[in-house]
Design a protein around this motif. Structure first.
Motif, PDB file in Angstrom:
ATOM      1  N   GLU A   1     107.908  26.289  60.763  1.00 45.95           N
ATOM      2  CA  GLU A   1     109.473  27.671  60.349  1.00 45.95           C
ATOM      3  C   GLU A   1     110.913  26.106  60.521  1.00 45.95           C
ATOM      4  OE1 GLU A   1     110.430  30.375  59.349  1.00 45.95           O
ATOM      5  OE2 GLU A   1     108.213  30.899  58.729  1.00 45.95           O
ATOM      6  N   ASN A   2     110.225  25.736  61.237  1.00 44.23           N
ATOM      7  CA  ASN A   2     111.022  24.323  61.536  1.00 44.23           C
ATOM      8  C   ASN A   2     111.039  23.370  61.665  1.00 44.23           C
ATOM      9  OD1 ASN A   2     112.353  26.629  63.934  1.00 44.23           O
ATOM     10  ND2 ASN A   2     109.776  25.367  65.204  1.00 44.23           N
ATOM     11  N   TRP A   3     110.045  22.679  60.321  1.00 41.16           N
ATOM     12  CA  TRP A   3     110.081  21.283  60.292  1.00 41.16           C
ATOM     13  C   TRP A   3     109.440  21.526  58.330  1.00 41.16           C
ATOM     14  CZ3 TRP A   3     111.400  17.211  63.132  1.00 41.16           C
ATOM     15  CH2 TRP A   3     111.254  17.230  64.500  1.00 41.16           C
ATOM     16  N   SER A   4     109.560  20.190  57.736  1.00 38.00           N
ATOM     17  CA  SER A   4     110.049  20.100  56.304  1.00 38.00           C
ATOM     18  C   SER A   4     109.529  18.690  55.933  1.00 38.00           C
ATOM     19  CB  SER A   4     110.963  20.433  55.802  1.00 38.00           C
ATOM     20  OG  SER A   4     110.458  20.001  54.057  1.00 38.00           O
ATOM     21  N   GLU A   5     108.606  18.464  55.456  1.00 37.05           N
ATOM     22  CA  GLU A   5     108.619  16.823  55.196  1.00 37.05           C
ATOM     23  C   GLU A   5     108.914  16.654  54.402  1.00 37.05           C
ATOM     24  OE1 GLU A   5     104.674  15.798  55.534  1.00 37.05           O
ATOM     25  OE2 GLU A   5     104.981  15.736  57.429  1.00 37.05           O
ATOM     26  N   VAL A   6     109.980  15.300  53.192  1.00 33.23           N
ATOM     27  CA  VAL A   6     110.294  14.819  52.576  1.00 33.23           C
ATOM     28  C   VAL A   6     109.656  13.538  52.052  1.00 33.23           C
ATOM     29  CG1 VAL A   6     112.099  14.025  51.561  1.00 33.23           C
ATOM     30  CG2 VAL A   6     112.236  15.541  53.526  1.00 33.23           C
ATOM     31  N   CYS A   7     109.386  13.576  50.735  1.00 38.73           N
ATOM     32  CA  CYS A   7     107.936  12.660  50.049  1.00 38.73           C
ATOM     33  C   CYS A   7     108.566  12.617  48.701  1.00 38.73           C
ATOM     34  CB  CYS A   7     106.232  13.134  50.275  1.00 38.73           C
ATOM     35  SG  CYS A   7     105.757  14.219  51.490  1.00 38.73           S
ATOM     36  N   THR A   8     108.536  11.379  48.868  1.00 40.91           N
ATOM     37  CA  THR A   8     109.519  10.368  47.171  1.00 40.91           C
ATOM     38  C   THR A   8     108.109   9.730  46.718  1.00 40.91           C
ATOM     39  OG1 THR A   8     110.680   8.662  48.342  1.00 40.91           O
ATOM     40  CG2 THR A   8     111.447  11.373  48.088  1.00 40.91           C
ATOM     41  N   ALA A   9     108.769   9.221  45.401  1.00 39.48           N
ATOM     42  CA  ALA A   9     107.548   9.015  44.066  1.00 39.48           C
ATOM     43  C   ALA A   9     107.755   7.492  45.400  1.00 39.48           C
ATOM     44  CB  ALA A   9     108.056   9.191  42.838  1.00 39.48           C
ATOM     45  N   ASN A  10     108.879   6.978  45.358  1.00 40.86           N
ATOM     46  CA  ASN A  10     108.863   5.321  46.120  1.00 40.86           C
ATOM     47  C   ASN A  10     108.241   5.203  47.221  1.00 40.86           C
ATOM     48  OD1 ASN A  10     110.589   6.305  47.544  1.00 40.86           O
ATOM     49  ND2 ASN A  10     112.189   5.392  46.190  1.00 40.86           N
ATOM     50  N   GLY A  11     107.699   6.400  48.120  1.00 37.23           N
ATOM     51  CA  GLY A  11     106.797   6.340  48.887  1.00 37.23           C
ATOM     52  C   GLY A  11     107.810   6.197  50.080  1.00 37.23           C
ATOM     53  N   ILE A  12     108.883   6.933  50.508  1.00 38.46           N
ATOM     54  CA  ILE A  12     109.646   7.606  51.369  1.00 38.46           C
ATOM     55  C   ILE A  12     109.073   8.691  51.628  1.00 38.46           C
ATOM     56  CG2 ILE A  12     112.090   7.964  51.779  1.00 38.46           C
ATOM     57  CD1 ILE A  12     113.047   5.758  50.281  1.00 38.46           C
ATOM     58  N   ALA A  13     108.691   8.968  53.143  1.00 38.11           N
ATOM     59  CA  ALA A  13     108.543  10.102  53.537  1.00 38.11           C
ATOM     60  C   ALA A  13     109.447   9.713  55.293  1.00 38.11           C
ATOM     61  CB  ALA A  13     107.190   9.804  54.572  1.00 38.11           C
ATOM     62  N   ARG A  14     109.479  11.424  55.444  1.00 32.98           N
ATOM     63  CA  ARG A  14     110.412  11.589  56.942  1.00 32.98           C
ATOM     64  C   ARG A  14     110.011  12.800  57.253  1.00 32.98           C
ATOM     65  NH1 ARG A  14     115.097  11.078  53.381  1.00 32.98           N
ATOM     66  NH2 ARG A  14     114.866   8.841  53.661  1.00 32.98           N
ATOM     67  N   ARG A  15     110.755  13.141  58.469  1.00 23.48           N
ATOM     68  CA  ARG A  15     110.304  14.880  58.679  1.00 23.48           C
ATOM     69  C   ARG A  15     112.205  15.261  58.972  1.00 23.48           C
ATOM     70  NH1 ARG A  15     105.976  17.405  62.568  1.00 23.48           N
ATOM     71  NH2 ARG A  15     104.162  17.289  60.565  1.00 23.48           N
ATOM     72  N   ILE A  16     112.366  16.630  58.777  1.00 23.78           N
ATOM     73  CA  ILE A  16     113.557  17.614  58.829  1.00 23.78           C
ATOM     74  C   ILE A  16     113.755  18.293  59.673  1.00 23.78           C
ATOM     75  CG2 ILE A  16     115.971  18.381  57.732  1.00 23.78           C
ATOM     76  CD1 ILE A  16     115.263  15.074  57.746  1.00 23.78           C
ATOM     77  N   ALA A  17     114.371  18.581  60.468  1.00 22.39           N
ATOM     78  CA  ALA A  17     113.798  19.376  61.299  1.00 22.39           C
ATOM     79  C   ALA A  17     114.867  20.559  61.040  1.00 22.39           C
ATOM     80  CB  ALA A  17     114.840  19.356  62.703  1.00 22.39           C
ATOM     81  N   LEU A  18     114.239  22.005  60.740  1.00 23.10           N
ATOM     82  CA  LEU A  18     115.442  22.795  59.768  1.00 23.10           C
ATOM     83  C   LEU A  18     115.428  24.131  60.671  1.00 23.10           C
ATOM     84  CD1 LEU A  18     113.583  22.205  56.446  1.00 23.10           C
ATOM     85  CD2 LEU A  18     115.307  21.727  57.294  1.00 23.10           C
ATOM     86  N   LYS A  19     115.910  24.006  61.562  1.00 25.03           N
ATOM     87  CA  LYS A  19     115.102  25.222  62.965  1.00 25.03           C
ATOM     88  C   LYS A  19     116.398  26.027  62.866  1.00 25.03           C
ATOM     89  CE  LYS A  19     112.988  27.203  67.288  1.00 25.03           C
ATOM     90  NZ  LYS A  19     112.488  26.838  68.126  1.00 25.03           N
ATOM     91  N   TYR A  20     117.289  27.350  63.257  1.00 26.76           N
ATOM     92  CA  TYR A  20     118.100  28.171  63.394  1.00 26.76           C
ATOM     93  C   TYR A  20     117.607  28.373  64.781  1.00 26.76           C
ATOM     94  CZ  TYR A  20     120.770  28.732  58.708  1.00 26.76           C
ATOM     95  OH  TYR A  20     121.342  28.345  57.969  1.00 26.76           O
ATOM     96  N   GLU A  21     118.407  28.530  65.595  1.00 28.14           N
ATOM     97  CA  GLU A  21     118.599  29.231  67.135  1.00 28.14           C
ATOM     98  C   GLU A  21     119.223  30.504  67.455  1.00 28.14           C
ATOM     99  OE1 GLU A  21     117.257  27.634  69.403  1.00 28.14           O
ATOM    100  OE2 GLU A  21     117.434  25.647  69.311  1.00 28.14           O
ATOM    101  N   ASN A  22     118.400  31.252  67.992  1.00 30.43           N
ATOM    102  CA  ASN A  22     118.339  32.448  67.898  1.00 30.43           C
ATOM    103  C   ASN A  22     118.707  33.306  66.726  1.00 30.43           C
ATOM    104  OD1 ASN A  22     118.664  32.150  70.943  1.00 30.43           O
ATOM    105  ND2 ASN A  22     120.784  31.237  70.535  1.00 30.43           N
TER     106      ASN A  22
END
Length: 419
Positions: free
Chosen positions: A306-327
């Protein structure tokens, strides 16, 4: 004493009002938060590529429609700010893949289906049709099988000329080898085999045919009374054979493809993808969105929780993004989710109901409270939206095909996951 009592009554009223104001302000402020940086663990195992892309107005015109938000309008009901209506671009609603190729159905922004089909190969061709089709299947010779909702099956050649018309009632087409197809009906469950030369065999009856896939020239499904161990396959002559799966765990969902080591299925409702392995392990992949980056590469976002998504691209870029709503559950009564909708180099845009956040890497660059005007002017011009309906081209092909629509056009994205 009466003076003191009045004082405390007024003070209590002030605290109650202040507390409610604080809650409302918190609800309309920054409900997300960024946690410590974490490594994207799924991206190294994902192969991503753009299968096809149609730029707007070549030939599909960019004409916007409008849709109400889904789920029903919580923003209006609870008084939380957020768009009341969303502009909608033309989009690929459904794709059919087989050994003969890929074909897709297109819908306008107003949700009306267009009377055409896309034939996808090294190039993309539009085949005009006299009416919106119910199902289509590409042929390797550039032609197409087309099924309507009046019990008619048509064969069109690569120029769009009608070659044959057959009376076969059905709701679904499953393409198999040799440009042949299976036409499937659900009331009752029955199937017809149609060869490339329009030789029709059947109908054959079996329960659960709507959840079938092609394998060779056969139509295969999880065996109804023994879903753990084998597939039941229907041959063009009506004979049945069984393929052992050697998978010890319970299976659920609709099968998409299989090999001697793995079966790929999709859960009811369209997510997640489930990989059943012969060693007894199970892996799940929950894709939330796919699109095209600003520089033209494909990207996918994978929901971790519920809090995290991973972003992956064809050119190899990868990162985690915090997507959490508080309360969010306290304020609204339902969990709110954000979704990655755009990737521009090191920047990522996430949107969720009344909120949009631009990230620079894993760090927040800016955020806005979204109303109708800000969504239309600041979010929508950047955003990609996918139709998560998974298909695979062959029974032994692990490539999953997903459609998406965005600022520059419509696209089909292919991906493989090797957990």
């Amino acid at each position: 004493m009466e003076v003191l009592t009045g004082y405390w009554y007024k003070a209590l009223c002030f605290l109650v009002v202040f507390g409610l104001s604080l809650i409302i302000t918190t609800g309309q402020g920054e409900l997300w938060r960024v946690e410590k940086k974490m490594r994207a663990i799924n991206c190294p195992n994902l192969e991503i590529r753009t299968i096809a892309k149609l730029e707007w107005n070549h030939p599909i015109k960019l004409e916007l429609g409008q849709a109400k938000p889904l789920p029903p309008d919580v923003a209006q009901f609870k008084g939380i700010p957020g768009p009341k209506y969303y502009p909608v671009r033309p989009h690929i609603r459904q794709t059919f893949a087989s050994p003969g190729g890929i074909a897709s159905l297109v819908y306008q922004g107003n949700q009306e289906q267009m009377p055409l089909a896309l034939w996808v190969g090294e190039t993309v061709r539009v085949i005009p049709l006299p009416e919106p089709p119910q199902a289509v299947n590409a042929r390797s010779d550039g032609g197409m099988w087309v099924l309507n909702d009046r019990g008619l099956l048509f064969h069109y050649d690569r120029t769009g000329a009608l070659k044959r018309t057959l009376e076969i009632p059905g709701r679904k087409i499953v393409g198999v080898e040799g440009d042949a197809i299976w036409v499937i009906d659900s009331m009752p469950d029955r199937a017809w085999f149609v060869s490339a030369d329009a030789d029709v065999r059947g109908p054959y009856s079996s329960e659960g045919l709507m959840n079938s896939m092609g394998a060779g020239t056969a139509l295969c499904q999880l065996e109804g009374d023994n879903p753990r161990r084998r597939l039941q396959c229907l041959e063009p002559d009506g004979k049945r054979h069984f393929i052992p799966l050697l998978l010890p765990q319970n299976l659920y969902g609709s099968p998409l493809s299989f090999t001697d080591k793995k079966l790929l299925a999709v859960a009811a409702g369209g997510s997640p993808l489930i990989y059943y392995n012969t060693d007894g392990s199970t892996n799940e992949l929950e894709l939330e969105n796919v699109g095209i980056t600003k520089s033209g590469e494909a990207f996918v976002s994978v929901r971790i929780d519920e809090n995290w998504s991973e972003v992956c691209t064809a050119n190899g870029i990868a990162r985690r993004i915090a997507l959490k709503y508080e309360n969010s559950s306290f304020l609204i009564g339902i969990p709110l989710k954000m979704t990655v909708v755009a990737v521009e180099g090191n920047r990522t845009l996430a949107f969720g109901y009344d909120r949009a956040v631009w990230y620079d890497g894993e760090h927040i660059e800016s955020s806005i409270i979204v109303n109708d005007q800000r969504y239309t002017n600041e979010v929508f011009p950047n955003a990609w939206f996918s139709s998560i309906k998974f298909v695979t081209a062959k029974s032994n092909d692990g490539t999953v095909i997903i459609s998406t629509t965005g600022p520059t056009g419509m696209a089909l994205i292919g991906l493989r996951w090797n957990p």
